[in-house]
Design a protein around this motif. Sequence first.
Motif, short mmCIF file in Angstrom:
data_model
loop_
_atom_site.label_atom_id
_atom_site.label_comp_id
_atom_site.label_asym_id
_atom_site.label_seq_id
_atom_site.Cartn_x
_atom_site.Cartn_y
_atom_site.Cartn_z
N ARG A 1 -0.70 -33.41 98.57
CA ARG A 1 -1.71 -33.68 97.54
C ARG A 1 -1.84 -35.19 97.39
NH1 ARG A 1 -4.02 -28.81 96.19
NH2 ARG A 1 -4.55 -29.59 94.15
N LEU A 2 -2.90 -35.63 96.75
CA LEU A 2 -3.12 -37.07 96.59
C LEU A 2 -2.00 -37.75 95.82
CD1 LEU A 2 -6.96 -37.14 96.00
CD2 LEU A 2 -5.73 -38.17 97.89
N ALA A 3 -1.43 -37.05 94.88
CA ALA A 3 -0.34 -37.64 94.09
C ALA A 3 0.91 -37.87 94.94
CB ALA A 3 0.00 -36.73 92.91
N ASP A 4 0.99 -37.21 96.09
CA ASP A 4 2.19 -37.30 96.94
C ASP A 4 1.97 -38.13 98.19
OD1 ASP A 4 3.40 -35.45 95.16
OD2 ASP A 4 2.44 -33.79 96.23
N LEU A 5 0.93 -38.96 98.22
CA LEU A 5 0.67 -39.77 99.41
C LEU A 5 1.84 -40.70 99.70
CD1 LEU A 5 -3.08 -40.70 98.90
CD2 LEU A 5 -2.12 -39.30 100.72
N PRO A 6 2.09 -40.99 100.98
CA PRO A 6 3.20 -41.88 101.32
C PRO A 6 2.95 -43.31 100.83
CG PRO A 6 1.92 -41.33 103.29
CD PRO A 6 1.37 -40.51 102.16
N LEU B 1 -3.63 -39.39 108.76
CA LEU B 1 -3.54 -37.93 108.76
C LEU B 1 -3.11 -37.43 107.39
CD1 LEU B 1 -3.62 -35.16 110.09
CD2 LEU B 1 -1.27 -35.57 110.88
N ALA B 2 -2.11 -38.07 106.81
CA ALA B 2 -1.64 -37.67 105.48
C ALA B 2 -2.77 -37.80 104.46
CB ALA B 2 -0.44 -38.53 105.06
N LEU B 3 -3.53 -38.87 104.54
CA LEU B 3 -4.65 -39.06 103.62
C LEU B 3 -5.70 -37.97 103.81
CD1 LEU B 3 -6.18 -40.72 101.49
CD2 LEU B 3 -7.12 -42.07 103.38
N ALA B 4 -6.04 -37.70 105.06
CA ALA B 4 -7.05 -36.67 105.34
C ALA B 4 -6.60 -35.30 104.84
CB ALA B 4 -7.35 -36.61 106.84
N MET B 5 -5.36 -34.96 105.06
CA MET B 5 -4.85 -33.66 104.61
C MET B 5 -4.83 -33.60 103.08
SD MET B 5 -4.36 -31.93 107.33
CE MET B 5 -3.30 -30.57 106.94
N ALA B 6 -4.42 -34.68 102.44
CA ALA B 6 -4.38 -34.71 100.98
C ALA B 6 -5.78 -34.57 100.39
CB ALA B 6 -3.71 -35.99 100.50
N ILE B 7 -6.75 -35.24 100.99
CA ILE B 7 -8.13 -35.12 100.51
C ILE B 7 -8.61 -33.69 100.69
CG2 ILE B 7 -10.52 -35.79 100.97
CD1 ILE B 7 -9.43 -38.61 101.65
N GLY B 8 -8.32 -33.09 101.83
CA GLY B 8 -8.72 -31.71 102.06
C GLY B 8 -8.09 -30.74 101.09
N GLU C 1 -12.44 -37.12 94.67
CA GLU C 1 -13.74 -37.56 94.17
C GLU C 1 -13.60 -38.26 92.82
OE1 GLU C 1 -16.44 -34.26 94.40
OE2 GLU C 1 -16.37 -34.24 96.59
N ALA C 2 -12.72 -37.75 91.98
CA ALA C 2 -12.50 -38.38 90.68
C ALA C 2 -11.89 -39.77 90.83
CB ALA C 2 -11.61 -37.50 89.80
N LEU C 3 -10.89 -39.89 91.71
CA LEU C 3 -10.24 -41.19 91.93
C LEU C 3 -11.20 -42.19 92.57
CD1 LEU C 3 -6.72 -40.22 93.32
CD2 LEU C 3 -7.18 -41.46 91.21
N ALA C 4 -11.92 -41.75 93.57
CA ALA C 4 -12.80 -42.66 94.31
C ALA C 4 -13.99 -43.11 93.48
CB ALA C 4 -13.27 -41.99 95.60
N ALA C 5 -14.42 -42.28 92.55
CA ALA C 5 -15.60 -42.61 91.75
C ALA C 5 -15.26 -43.36 90.47
CB ALA C 5 -16.37 -41.33 91.40
N SER C 6 -14.02 -43.27 90.02
CA SER C 6 -13.68 -43.89 88.72
C SER C 6 -13.57 -45.39 88.80
CB SER C 6 -12.39 -43.30 88.18
OG SER C 6 -11.31 -43.57 89.06
#
Length: 130
Positions: free
Chosen positions: A81-86, A111-118, A125-130
Amino acid sequence: MGPRRAQQIMAPCIAATLGNAAVADRDSLVAHLERLAAGDDVQYELRRRQRFAATYARLREERLRQPQVLIAAPSSVERLRLADLPDGVAVTSGRITITFSDPTEALEKLLALAMAIGNDRDQFEALAAS
């Protein structure tokens, strides 16, 4: 059309049988086929096939526009998940930052980012838009 269906269609026109063979009057058969072709069932089937072809073409076009990319991902990132990104991966308003020391680490973090976004699209979307 198979032989069985042809026999079913021809059945009302059978005038005689010779052994296993059925004999139909030509004019009667042609008239019967014309009535079938002009009937609602045929028109319904033609429209159904046209709708199916249009839907299939639209779905195929969408699939070609956005092909699914399949990659083998380590199990450690499959449910990320996004909260668990390296460490070294950050998502903020209008910015994604990835720091790495070598190309392999960069690919792993991407890859970790892509999987977390998926796995967490709404949060992304909330993080990127805020």
